[in-house]
Enzyme design. Sequence first.
Site, PDB file in Angstrom:
ATOM      1  N   ARG A  24       1.410  -1.768 -10.276  1.00 51.16           N
ATOM      2  CA  ARG A  24       1.834  -3.066 -10.773  1.00 51.16           C
ATOM      3  C   ARG A  24       3.349  -3.068 -10.969  1.00 51.16           C
ATOM      4  NH1 ARG A  24      -2.186  -4.495  -8.936  1.00 51.16           N
ATOM      5  NH2 ARG A  24      -3.990  -5.485  -9.910  1.00 51.16           N
ATOM      6  N   GLU A  52       6.287 -11.774  -7.533  1.00 52.76           N
ATOM      7  CA  GLU A  52       5.781 -11.717  -6.156  1.00 52.76           C
ATOM      8  C   GLU A  52       5.501 -13.123  -5.634  1.00 52.76           C
ATOM      9  OE1 GLU A  52       2.488  -8.992  -5.974  1.00 52.76           O
ATOM     10  OE2 GLU A  52       3.708  -7.283  -6.572  1.00 52.76           O
ATOM     11  N   HIS A  90       2.964  -5.886  -1.190  1.00 51.29           N
ATOM     12  CA  HIS A  90       1.679  -5.743  -1.898  1.00 51.29           C
ATOM     13  C   HIS A  90       0.529  -5.569  -0.903  1.00 51.29           C
ATOM     14  CE1 HIS A  90      -0.279  -6.683  -6.019  1.00 51.29           C
ATOM     15  NE2 HIS A  90      -1.011  -5.825  -5.340  1.00 51.29           N
TER      16      HIS A  90
END
Length: 516
Positions: A235, A264, A282
């Site tokens: 994270r 993000e 990601h």
Amino acid sequence: MSSPVKRVLISDVIDPCCGQILRENGLEVDIKVGLSHDDLKQEVKKYDGIVLRSGSMVTADIIRECTDLKVAAFAGTGTDNIDVKVASQEGVIVMNAPGANTVSTAEHTCAMICTVVRNIPKANKSMKEGKWETEKLTGIRLQGKTLAIIGLGAIGREVAKRMKVFQMTLIGYDPVVTKQQAKEIGVEWCTLSEIWSRADIITLHLPAIPQTFEMINDSVFTKCRRGVYLVNVARGAIVRERSLLKALRSGKCAAAALDVFHEEPTHNKELIEHPNVVATPHLGANTFEAQIRVAANVANQIADLAKCTKLSGTINCREMQGHFKAWCQLADNLGQIIATYIGELSSQTNVQVMTFGNGVQGGARVMKHMIERRICKEQNQHLNSLKDLGLLVTASHGDVCTQLPSGVDNGLKVVVTKGTRQLSVVGSVRGSDAILCGFDADVFAHGVTLLGHILVYRCKDTDAFFPFSALSSSMSGFATSTSSDGHSWTLVNLKNPLDNFEPIRSLVDFVMQMSV
């Protein structure tokens, strides 16, 4: 038993098998991707459940205003996009699919470690520019180096399993993993202060919670070896990005491999364009296999919830998860008691449903649905909820209930008010059995199992045993509550249901019969 979940919204791009599985199990499914926050809030009001990924946010205002929402399922690991605290307070179940993308995320971590220490992205770029920079692109060997794995959950363990093959020294930290458990997977358990000074490479596998927020910061880098490598496929919030950039510029951090970021998509160009940063958008769980698995897992979990057969993958309902059928049965039983007590419904009727204890935080709205459906059934009302009659029905969660017996931590309470009359009923689950714990301030000291044919009545303490003469041939057991106002409640187990209990009615204030 009535389904608590009938309509589900899919608000992000998720493998089509998710919607297919839900539809095959009789649920209505709509897919609406790319909604603004306000549009999403308006849409969720129409649904019992929502499935999302990183493109949507189930925030506090959505949870509070969308009162029919009973389950929010994140198709992946973690629940960063759901306000779990408010969901728990408001009685919304939060689910995820933690095991479905474990291997894919671990593989990506290992790939990032190999990539960053051998300068593979730089070498690729150099070759495409027609260069041959062998000496400039020299990396480090993994054999003999010390890899620190911060977080020894499912993903951290899979990383350890794979990186052992490189003959690395593995050290790690996890507050809920013992030294022996770490040793069993080939990891030496260390404190964080020990890790910072020993690690050649640090890889993070922690949730984004207040305790881990920006835990990798200036202070940590000061304690690390010069030239440490950092890998984050967990994270973004775990790393303070300005501290990492400072460490990269000074050489304290030789290089970093990042799959996750504070924001993000990230707008931190200064960080991702640094020559010693390998960045991916990601992709940790982004394999075809993992996407299918997370989609299928959350769909099956919601389908099981809808059928009241099973509850799994929950973040805030672990106790209810183990014995979901029993909790549904308890809600149905309490609904029957309430319906019989209040008699005919009126606009003056209000119902409050409350769960208590850390193990059932997210279950209040599902329990409310079960209770409402049973009340409607007893009243011969063919409705989905009491709200359709204009009645006020609320669901919430509390930490402690004084009406629970000693040793029982989780409970379900229903309070019904009709004009000046009020009754509260409290129950819980012991093992796989629903138990009745008490009425108002009157408590059954050890709880009474709700099983078989049961007669429940309330009368003066002095009259509590009078009905026994009419019941002696049918009784198989009984329990009497404590007394708070000269009256108490008695529950009698019957061998067979009574055809007529009118003779008892004249001896008590209230009586009802139920079969469980």
